[in-house]
Write a protein that holds these residues in place. Structure first.
Motif, short mmCIF file in Angstrom:
data_model
loop_
_atom_site.label_atom_id
_atom_site.label_comp_id
_atom_site.label_asym_id
_atom_site.label_seq_id
_atom_site.Cartn_x
_atom_site.Cartn_y
_atom_site.Cartn_z
N MET A 53 5.56 11.48 -27.10
CA MET A 53 4.05 11.14 -27.18
C MET A 53 3.47 11.31 -25.74
SD MET A 53 1.56 8.68 -26.57
CE MET A 53 2.52 7.27 -26.40
N LYS A 54 2.48 12.13 -25.59
CA LYS A 54 1.76 12.40 -24.49
C LYS A 54 0.34 11.86 -24.56
CE LYS A 54 4.05 16.40 -22.02
NZ LYS A 54 4.78 16.85 -22.97
N LYS A 55 -0.27 11.58 -23.38
CA LYS A 55 -1.70 10.84 -23.54
C LYS A 55 -2.55 11.85 -22.38
CE LYS A 55 -1.44 6.26 -24.99
NZ LYS A 55 -1.49 5.22 -24.72
N ILE A 56 -3.69 12.06 -22.69
CA ILE A 56 -4.69 12.43 -21.78
C ILE A 56 -5.60 11.56 -21.77
CG2 ILE A 56 -6.34 14.11 -21.26
CD1 ILE A 56 -4.40 16.25 -22.22
N VAL A 90 -4.36 11.28 -27.65
CA VAL A 90 -3.18 11.04 -27.91
C VAL A 90 -2.19 12.22 -28.72
CG1 VAL A 90 -1.41 9.54 -29.03
CG2 VAL A 90 -3.48 8.70 -28.16
N PHE A 91 -1.50 12.80 -28.17
CA PHE A 91 -0.62 14.00 -28.74
C PHE A 91 0.54 13.21 -29.40
CE2 PHE A 91 -3.12 17.26 -27.22
CZ PHE A 91 -3.59 16.67 -25.89
N GLU A 92 0.70 13.40 -30.55
CA GLU A 92 1.84 12.58 -31.32
C GLU A 92 1.94 13.18 -32.78
OE1 GLU A 92 1.40 8.27 -31.95
OE2 GLU A 92 -0.59 8.74 -32.93
N ASP A 93 3.19 13.62 -32.94
CA ASP A 93 3.05 14.10 -34.63
C ASP A 93 3.53 13.14 -35.54
OD1 ASP A 93 2.41 16.44 -33.90
OD2 ASP A 93 4.44 17.58 -33.84
N ASP A 94 3.97 11.90 -35.25
CA ASP A 94 4.23 10.72 -36.08
C ASP A 94 2.98 9.74 -36.30
OD1 ASP A 94 4.01 9.45 -33.69
OD2 ASP A 94 6.20 9.03 -33.46
#
Ligand SMILES: NC(=O)c1ccc[n+]([C@@H]2O[C@H](COP(=O)([O-])OP(=O)(O)OC[C@H]3O[C@@H](n4cnc5c(N)ncnc54)[C@H](O)[C@@H]3O)[C@@H](O)[C@H]2O)c1
Ligand SMILES: NC(=O)c1ccc[n+]([C@@H]2O[C@H](COP(=O)([O-])OP(=O)(O)OC[C@H]3O[C@@H](n4cnc5c(N)ncnc54)[C@H](O)[C@@H]3O)[C@@H](O)[C@H]2O)c1
Ligand SMILES: [Zn+2]
Ligand SMILES: [Zn+2]
Lengths: 354, 354
Positions: free
Chosen positions: B1-4, B12-16
């Protein structure tokens, strides 16, 4: 000329509109669009033109007058006219009219090309004392008032009481109810000045003091979390009566007329549960009775009124919160009152007017 | 998980979708409204539900898919449905869809009761890399794109590339054009990563880097005064071609397909007037030619295209301003170009595809 600084802009009180003229000259807008309704086109545009002889080129957008036209259809018409006039992001919208024009024009400007500048020149007493600060823009949808809108501040507001000369007595009295309210909730002096006035003439000074109070309240609580709720004095019951009257009466109550009734009922509630003393209650009630016509409320409609109060958007979590006076010039908020007592206050009003 | 972190909120970048789940649990919204179009109702809502089994109660608002429905009529439908569901000021809107849904849902939320919170879950590559930061909400009116809208930031944006699995190849390539653009204007590394990818699979990492670039640009220039104009690379000519195609072609170009053509033409202009060197021009052009289908532009329509460029809202004072590359990863703005040269760039594209 007097000035009040509100949330990032000035409210200018001037009967000659000199500052408005300077504003238009000093700013480098690509285009000036003036929004009017039929009445303000006839009565107020000439005043504007007389005060500002060298007014720049401008385009007029006219809407039909009246709350029933403060809706999305007219708003679409305004947007399309802006498009037709080729308005770009640097155009300025000048809303010349009562609260219907300033609310709808503010919303149209706030959303056109994601927001162009606008200034308000309110021409009714109500819009001068109430709609001039707070940044609320909006339109009605499906008869739900102000349900679509934004919080967007104008670049400036210019208030001239010259416009009020063509306004009829009933409209003056209606707007005046908000001035009385401002006195009741925050400033006993202002309330006493109101008491000694002979309507329909309202001096610029009184308008100024009234706006000052509203402005103080909203700048202390810009997001409506607390204090601002005192502005709701008279409005919980008043709105219900206004809504009822709109649907059921041939010649419905004006906003301020309904609020005056609401203030009588809520002054009664203030007396019953918030220590407002007898003498002050009596003083308020006699004064409001003298200024506003009596309205007959049959007990059979009490349940309808209570339902309307419950549906009012200001009541979250299904509780009926009131702003209640402690004394003249001092008001509390988030006062929760039982339905029985609300009914009692309506009975109180009924007995007064019997 | 990444965040900007963008303008006051997280992307939020998250595939789940774990963070989305936490967001919904942690916040005390009175109600959850999910806006979808027919396609995202079928393809994306099940994904959302699978990731968030314990999702709170929610109401669905469905609109017809497609840009032609990003209009005030559908927006009124959304507002009315919100009213029907009794949404109060503490309701949350979750926009689940491509840019049409996130733009219109953002606008509806920003204006309902003067603004309720909303979050975006973009489900097309275009909306993930482009519409996820910047705060633009809006709808079209009279076929003028995004003419009505606001700048309003969502509370959060959640990006999962899982949604892209049901998106067709053409849509993926279209959104991918914006990623290539972000590389070209700011980040040669990203451009090279694009070049080595095999579409249609786009790793979350690339989406993340792409959004990072757009976010850096818009946070440095939130009010679109300067730098932000580099995001317009490929768009001055691209928009004109897109607009032309929309009206004249049976199966019109998608946005990114038109922008790819625009980037070829504007890379040519960059070479002619902004020192972009031969090798880099060649590299860009060959790559874009390989990813996007050729489109035939007859010289007879050049005047129409130039007119469309002039009418584009981004061109103020009737001057045609371009964002032009100096090299791959470096872009200037406010570059004014003569009409002759624009025609030359269109000829350049024509010759490539002959
Ligand atoms: N934004 C806010 O904070 C705020 C506050 C209070 C009220 N409002 C809104 O304001 C509206 C009510 O305002 P209003 O009472 O001004 O209504 P209005 O705009 O409908 O004006 C009342 C009538 O007076 C006419 N008129 C206006 N100026 C005139 C003039 N100088 N001479 C002759 N006729 C004139 C109008 O054409 C209209 O027929 C409501 O829609 C209410 O929701 C907004
Ligand atoms: N706000 C901004 O900053 C911004 C930036 C770029 C574009 N936009 C806007 O975005 C819009 C274009 O966005 P778009 O390309 O996402 O268009 P879109 O929302 O129309 O989506 C394209 C198509 O894909 C379908 N779809 C969406 N997600 C899907 C999925 N996961 N699986 C299967 N089908 C799916 C949609 O129903 C639609 O038919 C334009 O209106 C444009 O103005 C806004
Ligand atoms: Zn009022
Ligand atoms: Zn684009």
């Amino acid at each position: 000329m007097k000035k009040i600084t509100s949330l990032g802009y000035d409210v200018v009180f001037e009967d000659d509109l000199n500052e408005l003229q300077s504003f238009l000259i000093d700013h480098d807008y690509s285009q000036l669009l003036i929004l009017v309704d039929r009445n303000t086109n006839d009565h107020c545009l000439p005043v504007l033109q007389a005060s500002i002889p060298d007014i720049l080129d401008y385009d007029i957008i006219e809407v039909d007058p009246g709350e029933e036209n403060k809706n999305i259809d007219f708003c679409i018409g305004v947007w399309k006219t802006m498009l037709d006039f080729g308005a770009d992001r640097k155009a300025l919208m000048l809303n010349l009219g009562g609260g219907v024009v300033t609310d709808m024009g503010g919303f149209a400007a706030a959303t056109y090309k994601r927001g162009i500048d606008f200034i308000n020149v309110p021409t009714t007493l109500l819009s001068q004392v109430d709609a001039s600060v707070g940044g609320k823009t909006g339109i009605d949808l499906d008869n739900v008032k102000n349900i679509i809108g934004t919080f967007t501040q104008p670049q400036a507001v210019f208030i001239s009481t010259v416009f009020l000369k063509t306004l009829d007595d009933r409209q003056i009295r209606s707007g005046f109810a908000e001035i009385i309210k401002h006195g009741l909730i925050q400033d006993k002096d202002l309330y006493n000045k109101c008491r000694s006035l002979t309507l329909p003439v309202v001096p610029n000074e009184i308008v100024y003091e009234s706006v000052q109070i509203k402005n103080k309240v909203i700048t202390e609580d810009p997001t409506e979390k607390g204090l601002r709720k005192i502005l709701n004095f008279g409005h919980t019951i008043g709105h219900a009566i206004e809504g009822y009257s709109l649907v059921n009466d041939q010649s419905p109550l004006l906003h301020g007329e309904a609020i005056a009734i609401g203030m009588i009922c809520e002054a009664y509630l203030s007396h019953r549960v918030n220590n407002l003393d007898d003498t002050e209650l009596e003083d308020i009630v006699q004064y409001l009775k003298a200024v506003y016509p009596a309205y007959s409320i049959d007990p059979s409609i009490y349940p309808v009124l209570v339902d309307l109060m419950r549906n009012d958007k200001k009541n979250e979590n299904n509780q009926l919160g009131f702003a209640l006076l402690r004394s003249i010039g001092d008001c509390d908020y988030n006062k929760y009152v039982d339905e029985d007592l609300i009914i009692e206050s309506l009975d109180y009003y009924r007995n007064l007017t019997k």
